[in-house]
Design an enzyme around this catalytic site. Structure first.
Site, mmCIF file in Angstrom:
data_model
loop_
_atom_site.group_PDB
_atom_site.id
_atom_site.type_symbol
_atom_site.label_atom_id
_atom_site.label_comp_id
_atom_site.label_asym_id
_atom_site.label_seq_id
_atom_site.Cartn_x
_atom_site.Cartn_y
_atom_site.Cartn_z
ATOM 1 N N SER A 1 -11.941 5.800 -10.917
ATOM 2 C CA SER A 1 -11.018 6.927 -11.039
ATOM 3 C C SER A 1 -11.037 7.797 -9.799
ATOM 4 O O SER A 1 -10.110 8.575 -9.568
ATOM 5 C CB SER A 1 -11.383 7.770 -12.264
ATOM 6 O OG SER A 1 -12.700 8.300 -12.135
ATOM 7 N N HIS B 1 -3.963 18.950 -10.097
ATOM 8 C CA HIS B 1 -3.476 17.972 -9.133
ATOM 9 C C HIS B 1 -2.043 18.315 -8.728
ATOM 10 O O HIS B 1 -1.396 19.172 -9.334
ATOM 11 C CB HIS B 1 -3.520 16.555 -9.709
ATOM 12 C CG HIS B 1 -4.886 15.963 -9.716
ATOM 13 N ND1 HIS B 1 -5.793 16.187 -10.727
ATOM 14 C CD2 HIS B 1 -5.521 15.146 -8.830
ATOM 15 C CE1 HIS B 1 -6.909 15.538 -10.467
ATOM 16 N NE2 HIS B 1 -6.775 14.899 -9.323
ATOM 17 N N LYS C 1 1.572 13.731 -9.780
ATOM 18 C CA LYS C 1 0.641 12.978 -10.624
ATOM 19 C C LYS C 1 1.142 12.992 -12.061
ATOM 20 O O LYS C 1 1.315 14.057 -12.666
ATOM 21 C CB LYS C 1 -0.767 13.565 -10.547
ATOM 22 C CG LYS C 1 -1.805 12.743 -11.308
ATOM 23 C CD LYS C 1 -3.223 13.201 -10.988
ATOM 24 C CE LYS C 1 -4.248 12.393 -11.757
ATOM 25 N NZ LYS C 1 -4.180 10.948 -11.442
#
Length: 263
Positions: free
Chosen positions: A101, A135, A139
């Site tokens: 990740s 983010h 995203k």
């Protein structure tokens, strides 16, 4: 070494720059418009491929690369439901896969600190955890893959937390930009969660490369740890280092396998 890039967005460009700075050759670049290049001699000549695309395309990309004998470093998130199928295909093809990740070395160290703090908090029931991840607006998946990995670390180390819960995604704009993540969380409707569940709130703001905060709150004080990426370069460097590490290997690997060698 020879590196193939799968995905040529902002992360792909950052990876290309870091790879060239470290003396590597980019022999193939595959993006949405030229997926036929998986069948090219140039792609097959790569010592490793680095994949950063989308949750919907990553599984097929990894499997196609493995079918051509190219080890894959995959940084795409949001495809956990296909993980078993992909790993089975890679294994049967005699390939190699390192999917994570987050490839940032700083995030890896941050998770070690996160797990240690979670373990200590097992003995302090007055503290309840909360996580905030921020983010860029491009995203799509939430919570972030990194947030889920951090949450799994807390669950593994803290006897009072047995699950994580998604509190949803909030866009940061002029109406709430002056607020902290904790304050934003207080202004929105959130699903009720038991004390044994770690709530994760996802924020999307501008071009933020990635910020993760774990907060332990009690009636009398608050303890927070934060990892804040300054740019995509940390992720790109880790991905290139992973490609250097996986070249010539076969099997399914984790970031722990790589970092145990480095550290």
């Amino acid at each position: 070494m020879k590196i193939a890039l799968i995905g040529y967005g902002k992360m792909g460009h950052a990876i290309e720059r870091i790879a060239l700075e470290r003396g590597h050759d980019i022999v193939s670049v595959i993006d949405a418009g030229n997926t036929a290049d998986f069948e090219s001699e140039a792609f097959a000549s790569a010592d490793a491929a680095i994949e950063f695309t989308t949750p919907s395309t990553a599984p097929a990309n990894v499997m196609r690369a493995a079918s051509h004998g190219v080890p894959v470093v995959c940084g795409s998130t949001g495809w956990a439901a296909s993980r078993d199928e992909v790993e089975r295909h890679v294994t049967e093809a005699g390939g190699a896969l390192l999917a994570s990740s987050n490839f940032s070395l700083g995030v890896y160290v941050f998770n070690i600190v996160n797990r240690k703090l979670a373990s200590l908090m097992s003995h302090l029931p007055q503290y309840r955890p909360q996580m905030y991840e921020t983010h860029h607006v491009h995203k799509l998946d939430h919570p972030s893959g990194t947030a889920i990995t951090l949450a799994e670390g807390i669950i593994a180390e803290n006897s009072r937390v047995n699950a994580w819960g998604d509190q949803g995604m909030v866009n940061v704009d002029e109406s709430n930009a002056s607020l902290s993540p904790r304050q934003i969380a207080e202004t929105i409707e959130k699903p009720a969660m038991p004390d044994t569940t770690l709530p994760i709130l996802s924020l999307r703001e501008g071009e933020v490369p990635g910020t993760h905060t774990i907060s332990w709150d009690s009636p009398v004080d608050n303890i927070e740890i934060t990892h804040r990426a300054k740019s995509r370069d940390g992720f790109a460097l880790g991905a290139v280092m992973a490609a250097e590490w996986i070249a010539g290997k076969k099997g399914i690997f984790s970031i722990d396998d790589m970092m145990s060698d480095i550290l």
